[in-house]
Design an enzyme around this catalytic site. Structure first.
Site, PDB file in Angstrom:
ATOM      1  N   CYS A 106      -8.579   3.470   7.817  1.00  0.00           N
ATOM      2  CA  CYS A 106      -9.917   3.110   7.361  1.00  0.00           C
ATOM      3  C   CYS A 106     -10.815   2.703   8.524  1.00  0.00           C
ATOM      4  O   CYS A 106     -10.351   2.316   9.599  1.00  0.00           O
ATOM      5  CB  CYS A 106      -9.844   2.024   6.285  1.00  0.00           C
ATOM      6  N   GLU A 147       0.831  -1.208   0.000  1.00  0.00           N
ATOM      7  CA  GLU A 147       0.000   0.000   0.000  1.00  0.00           C
ATOM      8  C   GLU A 147       0.865   1.258   0.000  1.00  0.00           C
ATOM      9  O   GLU A 147       0.572   2.229  -0.708  1.00  0.00           O
ATOM     10  CB  GLU A 147      -0.941   0.013   1.207  1.00  0.00           C
TER      11      GLU A 147
END
Length: 316
Positions: A200, A131
Site C-alpha cells: 500500500c 491479513e
C-alpha cells in the site's frame, strides 16, 4: 547541569494511514450509533494504546465470531477476514460492519478475479498474520499458496506452472518483496502480477521516508507495536539503510537509554497504526534529557481518505 545537544530527525509521512484512520472511526461511530458493547473480531489495528482506548469506550475485542452474541453489532478488523466469517455472520443474522482497509479489499478482489480466470494463486506474505489469513481465506483451501522468502519460491509445489498469479500482503518491505517477485518470475515466467503493486501507498511512503532519514542518524526509533508488520518492516528498512541502531518502541517508557549513550542524532518514525500522540511522548522524553533540535524530513504528502461504510452514515 547543561543537557547534551541532540538532533531529532522526524520522518514524514509517519503514523496513521487512511485505512487505520477509517477503521478506528468505524468503531467509534458504531459505538455512537448502537451504544456499548460493540464487538470487534481481532484487534481493529495493531496498537495497544488505540485498542485500550476503544475498549474504554465500550468495544469488546474477541478473536473469533463464536465469542460474539447474535444481538450485538460486530466489526471486522482493518486486516480483513476470510470469506467464511461474513458468511457465518449472515447465517446468524448478525449486524456486522467490515472495517477491512480498502487496499486490502483490492487484493481480495484480485485474488478472486484470478481464480475465476483459472489461475492458482501464490501469496507473498507472513504466515499467521491476520491479513494473510484473510486473503488466503478468499478462496478454498489449497488455492492460495504462501511464500515468505525467495527460498520458499524454489520449493513451492504448484498445479500448473503456466497458470499462476501472485498477490502480496500490503505491509511488506518493498525491497524484500522485489526479491521474492524476481524469484517467482524467474521460476514461473508466465506468472501474472497485480496491475498495480499490492504494497500500500502508506507502507511504501513510510519506508521511503526511513531510507531518507536513517543514514543521517546515530539511531532510529520506530514507534509501533511488536505485532505490527509494517512497523517491524520500518526497523528492518532503517537497519538496511545504514542506521547502526534501529529499534521498535511501543511508548517512551520502552526506550533503552543506555543503548543511546553518547549519540548526537536520532531519527523517529511511526508505524501506520501508531497515533501521533505516542510520537510526541517520545519527543518529550528526549527533551527531558537533551537540548533537542527537531528537523522534519518529508519525502511525500498524503491526502488519501477512505469513506466509512454507508450503514454508519445512516440513522439508527
Amino acid at each position: 547541569m547543561t543537557k547534551p545537544p541532540l538532533t531529532l530527525y522526524l520522518a514524514a509521512p509517519r503514523g496513521f494511514c487512511a485505512g487505520v484512520d477509517r477503521a478506528i472511526k468505524i468503531v467509534e461511530m458504531a459505538l455512537e450509533k448502537w451504544g456499548a458493547p460493540v464487538y470487534v473480531r481481532h484487534e481493529i489495528v495493531h496498537n495497544k494504546y488505540v485498542v485500550d482506548g476503544l475498549r474504554d469506550k465500550g468495544a469488546v475485542f474477541v478473536e473469533e465470531l463464536d465469542e460474539c452474541p447474535d444481538d450485538r453489532p460486530v466489526i471486522f478488523s482493518a486486516h480483513g477476514v476470510p470469506k467464511s466469517i461474513p458468511a457465518e455472520a449472515d447465517r446468524r443474522q448478525m449486524i456486522y460492519v467490515d472495517a477491512t482497509c480498502p487496499l486490502v479489499s483490492k487484493v481480495h478482489i484480485e485474488t478472486q478475479r484470478h481464480a475465476e480466470n483459472g489461475l492458482q494463486m501464490i501469496m507473498i506474505g507472513h504466515k499467521g498474520h491476520p491479513e494473510t489469513i484473510g486473503t488466503m481465506g478468499q478462496l478454498p483451501d489449497g488455492e492460495v499458496l504462501l511464500v515468505e522468502t525467495p527460498d520458499d519460491v524454489a520449493t513451492v509445489a504448484v498445479r500448473d506452472p503456466d497458470n499462476l498469479a501472485y498477490v502480496t500482503q500490503t505491509t511488506l518491505s518493498v525491497d524484500d518483496t522485489k526479491d521474492i517477485v524476481a524469484a517467482l518470475q524467474s521460476r514461473f515466467p508466465n506468472i501474472v502480477g497485480p496491475h498495480k503493486e499490492d504494497i500500500c501507498y502508506a507502507t511504501t511512503n513510510r519506508q521511503e521516508a526511513v531510507k531518507e532519514v536513517a543514514p543521517k542518524a546515530d539511531a532510529l526509533l520506530v514507534v509501533g507495536a511488536p505485532n505490527s508488520s509494517n512497523s517491524r518492516r520500518l526497523v528492518e528498512v532503517g537497519a538496511k539503510a545504514g542506521c547502526q541502531y534501529a529499534q521498535l518502541v511501543q511508548r517512551a517508557e520502552n526506550i533503552d537509554w543506555r543503548a543511546l549513550e553518547g549519540i548526537s542524532s536520532v531519527a523517529i518514525t511511526a508505524g501506520a497504526s501508531a497515533p501521533e500522540l505516542l510520537v510526541n511522548e517520545v519527543i518529550d522524553a528526549f527533551k527531558e534529557r537533551f537540548e533537542v533540535t527537531v528537523e522534519l524530513v518529508e519525502t511525500a504528502i498524503e491526502r488519501v481518505e477512505f469513506k466509512v461504510p454507508r450503514v454508519l452514515r445512516e440513522p439508527a
